[in-house]
Design an enzyme around this catalytic site. Structure first.
Site, short mmCIF file in Angstrom:
data_model
loop_
_atom_site.label_atom_id
_atom_site.label_comp_id
_atom_site.label_asym_id
_atom_site.label_seq_id
_atom_site.Cartn_x
_atom_site.Cartn_y
_atom_site.Cartn_z
N GLN A 113 0.83 -1.21 0.00
CA GLN A 113 0.00 0.00 0.00
C GLN A 113 0.86 1.26 0.00
O GLN A 113 0.49 2.27 -0.60
CB GLN A 113 -0.90 -0.03 1.24
CG GLN A 113 -2.06 0.92 1.19
CD GLN A 113 -3.24 0.38 0.38
OE1 GLN A 113 -3.62 -0.77 0.54
NE2 GLN A 113 -3.81 1.20 -0.47
N LYS A 116 1.91 1.84 -3.58
CA LYS A 116 0.72 2.12 -4.39
C LYS A 116 0.22 3.54 -4.15
O LYS A 116 -0.05 4.29 -5.07
CB LYS A 116 -0.37 1.11 -4.00
CG LYS A 116 -1.68 1.28 -4.71
CD LYS A 116 -2.75 0.36 -4.13
CE LYS A 116 -2.23 -1.06 -4.00
NZ LYS A 116 -3.29 -1.99 -3.60
N LYS A 128 -2.73 -0.90 6.63
CA LYS A 128 -3.72 -1.93 6.30
C LYS A 128 -4.17 -2.55 7.61
O LYS A 128 -3.44 -2.53 8.60
CB LYS A 128 -3.08 -2.99 5.40
CG LYS A 128 -4.07 -3.84 4.64
CD LYS A 128 -4.55 -3.17 3.36
CE LYS A 128 -5.66 -3.96 2.72
NZ LYS A 128 -6.01 -3.43 1.39
N GLY A 167 -12.46 -0.22 2.83
CA GLY A 167 -12.84 -1.63 2.67
C GLY A 167 -11.76 -2.45 1.98
O GLY A 167 -10.78 -1.92 1.47
N ASP A 168 -11.94 -3.74 2.00
CA ASP A 168 -11.12 -4.70 1.25
C ASP A 168 -11.95 -5.99 1.24
O ASP A 168 -13.17 -5.92 1.43
CB ASP A 168 -9.75 -4.90 1.94
CG ASP A 168 -8.76 -5.69 1.09
OD1 ASP A 168 -8.20 -5.12 0.16
OD2 ASP A 168 -8.56 -6.90 1.34
N ASN A 243 -16.16 -6.93 -5.20
CA ASN A 243 -16.21 -5.53 -5.60
C ASN A 243 -15.31 -5.22 -6.80
O ASN A 243 -15.75 -4.62 -7.78
CB ASN A 243 -15.83 -4.65 -4.40
CG ASN A 243 -15.72 -3.19 -4.79
OD1 ASN A 243 -14.64 -2.69 -5.04
ND2 ASN A 243 -16.85 -2.51 -4.89
P1 NDP Z 1 -14.54 -8.93 -2.08
O1 NDP Z 1 -14.65 -9.50 -0.73
O2 NDP Z 1 -15.59 -8.01 -2.58
O3 NDP Z 1 -14.42 -10.11 -3.16
C1 NDP Z 1 -13.38 -11.03 -3.11
C2 NDP Z 1 -13.60 -12.05 -4.20
O4 NDP Z 1 -12.48 -12.91 -4.25
C3 NDP Z 1 -14.81 -12.93 -3.96
O5 NDP Z 1 -15.34 -13.37 -5.18
C4 NDP Z 1 -14.20 -14.10 -3.18
O6 NDP Z 1 -14.94 -15.31 -3.26
C5 NDP Z 1 -12.87 -14.25 -3.89
N1 NDP Z 1 -11.89 -14.83 -2.96
C6 NDP Z 1 -11.48 -14.33 -1.77
N2 NDP Z 1 -10.61 -15.15 -1.17
C7 NDP Z 1 -10.46 -16.18 -2.01
C8 NDP Z 1 -9.69 -17.36 -1.97
N3 NDP Z 1 -8.87 -17.63 -0.93
N4 NDP Z 1 -9.77 -18.19 -3.03
C9 NDP Z 1 -10.58 -17.90 -4.09
N5 NDP Z 1 -11.34 -16.80 -4.17
C10 NDP Z 1 -11.28 -15.96 -3.16
O7 NDP Z 1 -13.10 -8.25 -2.15
P2 NDP Z 1 -12.57 -7.15 -3.15
O8 NDP Z 1 -13.14 -7.36 -4.50
O9 NDP Z 1 -12.69 -5.84 -2.49
O10 NDP Z 1 -11.00 -7.50 -3.17
C11 NDP Z 1 -10.43 -8.41 -4.11
C12 NDP Z 1 -8.93 -8.18 -4.19
O11 NDP Z 1 -8.68 -6.84 -4.63
C13 NDP Z 1 -8.16 -8.32 -2.87
O12 NDP Z 1 -6.87 -8.81 -3.15
C14 NDP Z 1 -8.06 -6.89 -2.39
O13 NDP Z 1 -6.99 -6.70 -1.50
C15 NDP Z 1 -7.84 -6.17 -3.70
N6 NDP Z 1 -8.16 -4.74 -3.69
C16 NDP Z 1 -9.40 -4.29 -3.37
C17 NDP Z 1 -9.68 -2.95 -3.39
C18 NDP Z 1 -11.04 -2.42 -3.14
O14 NDP Z 1 -11.23 -1.21 -3.34
N7 NDP Z 1 -12.01 -3.22 -2.77
C19 NDP Z 1 -8.62 -1.96 -3.69
C20 NDP Z 1 -7.38 -2.55 -4.11
C21 NDP Z 1 -7.17 -3.88 -4.07
P3 NDP Z 1 -15.81 -15.76 -1.98
O15 NDP Z 1 -16.95 -14.79 -1.91
O16 NDP Z 1 -16.22 -17.15 -2.30
O17 NDP Z 1 -14.88 -15.67 -0.80
#
Ligand code: NDP
Length: 447
Positions: A113, A116, A128, A167-168, A243
């Site tokens: 972070q 970034k 974080k 969020g994350d 997300n």
């Molecule tokens: P969400 O919780 O909204 O979604 C996560 C997604 O990834 C879900 O579909 C989830 O499936 C899947 N997932 C999580 N863990 C696993 C795993 N161990 N194996 C397989 N699938 C998995 O999170 P975000 O979309 O917010 O975040 C996704 C990634 O993006 C993360 O790495 C986060 O750090 C990164 N990120 C997010 C930001 C944001 O603004 N939200 C900003 C920058 C980076 P399931 O529902 O089945 O767990």
């Protein structure tokens, strides 16, 4: 000592002092490797313990989070906040609620972070946090009680000018709402700048929900254009369905791509004719369901519980789920099937082996540090709106996001070029992010 020995000595010490934190080691190793060329050209960046200080968080908080479930049973989770570096501004970075969360994961995320946030060009430091709490399968009331307990401890350490969480994974609008409510109650002030990702009627920003996914696609668009290609007519794989994934799918399809697959942790879905984004939002954002529910309600979509989403033949791959989801074998398969562009929506979704393979084969690769910076950048825009008690239109905010992503790409590409490795966006992002923080740290003395 030559530069290789110098960097090895930093890394060996880090391994010793941070045992059992493989993700943190992986994130640091990648950055240190990129910094060798910087240290060769500008040895002063090795002075004043700068690199060692960069790898050591300013503060690490671990706390107990007790709460009572719907059956009246006391549950105990562990909360974390790692305040990594505040040379450029208040600590800024998300909270992750997932059973896999431990100190090493939060440290890797906090470390990434820092670079970034620096790359966005906005005045934000890096941090974080999170918890090993699993929101999946919990009632709204349980999630609320957990968030209230978590914030009861965290509120002592955060603030508009100190540390601004967001969020994350596992932390979306619902959780931010409960966290903000408890913060406001504890401090008896409507300090909207303390959290980002808020609801629109109480200090949130338009585009924040879409920002990481849209930003990923904007940056990938720049990378495609730099190599004579575009999203128009491209076949794209997006892993995850949270997300980041949902809004990456939406924007890629808006630009003429067909998203041929997405996933969650239970299965992956093949969608040769593209994704019905409204249905996906209904399943994931409203019902909090599994991807199988999408398949039950969509035309021409197939559910897979074996094999890998990376087996599909595509032009562009956008890993948007979680760390180390794309390994060496997956990288090979993607390449053999004709994929020439990979951009990371998630944080560190590709293993070191996969990245090395992409580099060897000339696959254009944008690391998460650059490619997913749109989320935190728009969070910083939310902070700007809070500070000026203003709210901007969707189009204005989206345009700012687009410009920021374009600058992130340009700065990464220019740094790669300057250090003799044109097109190596991993190197470029690491160096461009590093230099700004490093210069600020050197100017501010040994603290
Ligand atoms: P969400 O919780 O909204 O979604 C996560 C997604 O990834 C879900 O579909 C989830 O499936 C899947 N997932 C999580 N863990 C696993 C795993 N161990 N194996 C397989 N699938 C998995 O999170 P975000 O979309 O917010 O975040 C996704 C990634 O993006 C993360 O790495 C986060 O750090 C990164 N990120 C997010 C930001 C944001 O603004 N939200 C900003 C920058 C980076 P399931 O529902 O089945 O767990």
């Amino acid at each position: 000592m030559n530069v290789d020995e110098q960097v090895s000595s930093y890394y060996d010490l880090l391994l010793k002092r941070n045992a059992g934190e493989p993700e943190f080691h992986q994130a640091v190793a990648e950055v240190l490797d990129s910094l060798k060329v910087v240290l060769e050209k500008d040895p002063h960046y090795g002075d004043y313990g700068l690199i060692q200080r960069l790898c050591e968080p300013e503060r690490q908080l671990i706390f107990r989070v007790p709460w009572v479930d719907d059956d009246g049973v006391v549950q105990i989770n562990r909360g974390f906040r790692v305040q990594f570096n505040s040379a450029l501004g208040p600590y800024k970075g998300g909270l992750r609620f997932h059973p896999s969360v431990d100190l090493g994961i939060i440290k890797f995320l906090g470390f990434e972070q820092v670079f970034k946030n620096s790359l966005t060009g906005l005045p934000i430091g890096g941090g974080k946090g999170g918890s090993d709490f699993d929101p999946k399968g919990k009632s709204d009331a349980e999630v609320m009680r957990f968030c209230q307990s978590f914030m009861t401890e965290l509120h002592r350490y955060i603030g508009e000018y100190r540390d601004v969480p967001a969020g994350d994974i596992g932390v979306g609008g619902r959780e931010i709402g409960y966290l903000f409510g408890q913060f406001r109650r504890l401090v008896n002030r409507h300090e909207s700048g303390v959290l980002t990702g808020k609801g629109l009627s109480w200090g949130g920003s338009l585009v924040r929900t879409e920002a990481t996914g849209y930003g990923l696609v904007y940056l990938t668009q720049e990378m495609l254009a730099a190599h004579g290609s575009s999203f128009d007519g491209a076949k794209v794989i997006v892993s995850g369905s949270g997300n980041v994934a949902i809004y990456a799918i939406e924007k890629a399809q808006e630009l003429g791509a067909t998203v041929i697959g997405f996933s969650d942790s239970s299965a992956w879905v093949e969608t040769p004719d593209g994704v019905d984004v409204e249905l996906l939002k209904e399943v994931k954002e409203v019902r909090r369901g599994r991807v199988s529910e999408y398949v039950d309600n969509a035309q021409g979509a197939t559910l897979h519980t074996d094999g890998s989403i990376w087996d599909l033949a595509c032009d562009v791959a956008l890993p948007c789920a979680t760390q180390n989801e794309l390994g060496g074998e997956h990288a090979r398969k993607l390449y053999e099937n004709g994929c020439h562009f990979v951009a990371e929506g998630a944080n560190m979704p590709s293993t070191a082996e996969a990245i090395e393979f992409f580099r060897e084969k000339g696959v254009h690769f944008a690391p998460g540090k650059a490619a997913n910076a749109g989320g935190v950048a728009t969070s910083a825009l939310e902070m700007q709106q809070n500070a000026s008690r203003d709210s901007w239109s969707f189009d204005y905010t989206d345009e700012r996001l687009r410009k920021i992503m374009s600058n992130v790409f340009t700065h990464s590409a220019e740094a790669a070029e300057e250090y003799g490795r044109p097109g190596d966006y991993v190197l470029g992002a690491n160096i461009a992010g590093f230099k700004k923080v490093a210069d600020a740290m050197l100017a501010q003395g040994v603290i």
